[in-house]
Design a protein around this motif. Structure first.
Motif, PDB file in Angstrom:
ATOM      1  N   MET A  62       0.887  -1.177   0.000  1.00  0.00           N
ATOM      2  CA  MET A  62       0.000   0.000   0.000  1.00  0.00           C
ATOM      3  C   MET A  62       0.914   1.213   0.000  1.00  0.00           C
ATOM      4  SD  MET A  62      -2.651  -1.202   2.971  1.00  0.00           S
ATOM      5  CE  MET A  62      -4.133  -2.097   2.580  1.00  0.00           C
ATOM      6  N   THR A  63       0.675   2.114  -0.922  1.00  0.00           N
ATOM      7  CA  THR A  63       1.647   3.188  -1.164  1.00  0.00           C
ATOM      8  C   THR A  63       0.957   4.544  -1.290  1.00  0.00           C
ATOM      9  OG1 THR A  63       3.017   1.603  -2.388  1.00  0.00           O
ATOM     10  CG2 THR A  63       3.520   3.936  -2.673  1.00  0.00           C
ATOM     11  N   TRP A  64       1.644   5.556  -0.806  1.00  0.00           N
ATOM     12  CA  TRP A  64       1.240   6.942  -1.048  1.00  0.00           C
ATOM     13  C   TRP A  64       2.259   7.591  -1.988  1.00  0.00           C
ATOM     14  CZ3 TRP A  64      -3.278   9.153   0.130  1.00  0.00           C
ATOM     15  CH2 TRP A  64      -4.072   8.551   1.113  1.00  0.00           C
ATOM     16  N   TYR A  65       1.749   8.279  -2.995  1.00  0.00           N
ATOM     17  CA  TYR A  65       2.545   9.077  -3.913  1.00  0.00           C
ATOM     18  C   TYR A  65       2.053  10.510  -3.817  1.00  0.00           C
ATOM     19  CZ  TYR A  65       3.845   4.682  -6.260  1.00  0.00           C
ATOM     20  OH  TYR A  65       4.323   3.422  -6.551  1.00  0.00           O
ATOM     21  N   ARG A  66       2.831  11.414  -4.371  1.00  0.00           N
ATOM     22  CA  ARG A  66       2.377  12.792  -4.464  1.00  0.00           C
ATOM     23  C   ARG A  66       2.877  13.419  -5.748  1.00  0.00           C
ATOM     24  NH1 ARG A  66       5.940  15.346   0.545  1.00  0.00           N
ATOM     25  NH2 ARG A  66       7.975  15.389  -0.521  1.00  0.00           N
ATOM     26  N   GLU A  67       2.129  14.415  -6.178  1.00  0.00           N
ATOM     27  CA  GLU A  67       2.491  15.106  -7.417  1.00  0.00           C
ATOM     28  C   GLU A  67       2.278  16.597  -7.213  1.00  0.00           C
ATOM     29  OE1 GLU A  67       0.857  13.234 -10.855  1.00  0.00           O
ATOM     30  OE2 GLU A  67       1.084  15.029 -12.089  1.00  0.00           O
ATOM     31  N   ALA A  68       3.371  17.334  -7.246  1.00  0.00           N
ATOM     32  CA  ALA A  68       3.312  18.785  -7.116  1.00  0.00           C
ATOM     33  C   ALA A  68       3.227  19.408  -8.500  1.00  0.00           C
ATOM     34  CB  ALA A  68       4.545  19.292  -6.379  1.00  0.00           C
ATOM     35  N   PRO A  69       2.706  20.621  -8.610  1.00  0.00           N
ATOM     36  CA  PRO A  69       2.586  21.271  -9.912  1.00  0.00           C
ATOM     37  C   PRO A  69       3.930  21.354 -10.615  1.00  0.00           C
ATOM     38  CG  PRO A  69       1.339  22.469  -8.276  1.00  0.00           C
ATOM     39  CD  PRO A  69       2.108  21.427  -7.536  1.00  0.00           C
ATOM     40  N   GLY A  70       3.961  20.931 -11.859  1.00  0.00           N
ATOM     41  CA  GLY A  70       5.178  21.006 -12.640  1.00  0.00           C
ATOM     42  C   GLY A  70       6.190  19.923 -12.349  1.00  0.00           C
ATOM     43  N   LYS A  71       5.838  18.995 -11.486  1.00  0.00           N
ATOM     44  CA  LYS A  71       6.772  17.931 -11.125  1.00  0.00           C
ATOM     45  C   LYS A  71       6.155  16.564 -11.404  1.00  0.00           C
ATOM     46  CE  LYS A  71       9.206  20.502  -7.509  1.00  0.00           C
ATOM     47  NZ  LYS A  71       9.700  20.483  -6.114  1.00  0.00           N
ATOM     48  N   SER A  72       7.024  15.572 -11.483  1.00  0.00           N
ATOM     49  CA  SER A  72       6.553  14.211 -11.702  1.00  0.00           C
ATOM     50  C   SER A  72       5.993  13.629 -10.405  1.00  0.00           C
ATOM     51  CB  SER A  72       7.703  13.332 -12.182  1.00  0.00           C
ATOM     52  OG  SER A  72       8.244  13.828 -13.380  1.00  0.00           O
ATOM     53  N   ARG A  73       5.135  12.667 -10.561  1.00  0.00           N
ATOM     54  CA  ARG A  73       4.607  11.973  -9.395  1.00  0.00           C
ATOM     55  C   ARG A  73       5.762  11.248  -8.698  1.00  0.00           C
ATOM     56  NH1 ARG A  73      -0.978   8.764  -9.958  1.00  0.00           N
ATOM     57  NH2 ARG A  73      -1.389  10.835 -10.843  1.00  0.00           N
ATOM     58  N   GLU A  74       5.812  11.348  -7.387  1.00  0.00           N
ATOM     59  CA  GLU A  74       6.891  10.717  -6.647  1.00  0.00           C
ATOM     60  C   GLU A  74       6.353   9.847  -5.523  1.00  0.00           C
ATOM     61  OE1 GLU A  74       9.439  13.723  -4.981  1.00  0.00           O
ATOM     62  OE2 GLU A  74       7.928  14.424  -3.543  1.00  0.00           O
ATOM     63  N   TRP A  75       7.102   8.815  -5.259  1.00  0.00           N
ATOM     64  CA  TRP A  75       6.778   7.910  -4.171  1.00  0.00           C
ATOM     65  C   TRP A  75       7.063   8.592  -2.838  1.00  0.00           C
ATOM     66  CZ3 TRP A  75      10.645   6.086  -0.808  1.00  0.00           C
ATOM     67  CH2 TRP A  75      10.254   5.068   0.077  1.00  0.00           C
TER      68      TRP A  75
END
Length: 120
Positions: free
Chosen positions: A33-46
């Motif tokens: 089970m994983t959380w990722y995040r994606e900030a504006p202008g950036k790639s999705r990151e683990w």
């Protein structure tokens, strides 16, 4: 199976939020089970994950501040985020993967994302 992520919001730097992800169907065979995040202008990151064995892993920048929890009975997993920083602001996505054909997971599901905004 659908994942529903919730708990995002606006918080001041140093504040806390708890994100939750609920699966509405069977996740038998889950491996992580994983959380990722994606900030504006950036790639999705683990960001963090918890395996079926209960082992947790964290991105270096969140270690000591974020904690990932799971509740198998409720098919949920949470991300407790403390001491939030402006650089933590992003849309957070939950993911569950499972199955194993010897080469890796054979299925995964994604939540719709929940916005975290951190004011400085």
């Amino acid at each position: 199976v659908q994942l529903q992520a919730s708990g995002g919001g606006l918080v001041q730097a140093g504040g806390s939020l708890r994100l939750s992800c609920v699966a509405n169907g069977s996740i038998d065979g889950m491996t992580a089970m994983t959380w990722y995040r994606e900030a504006p202008g950036k790639s999705r990151e683990w960001v963090a994950d918890i395996t079926s064995y209960g082992k947790t892993n964290y991105k270096d920048s969140v270690k000591g501040r974020f904690t990932i929890y799971r509740d198998y009975a409720a098919n949920t997993f949470d991300l407790q985020m403390n001491d939030l920083r402006p650089e933590d602001a992003a849309v957070y996505y939950c993911n569950i993967e499972g199955g194993d054909d010897g080469l890796g997971p054979t299925w995964d599901y994604w939540g719709q994302g929940t916005q975290v905004t951190v004011s400085s």
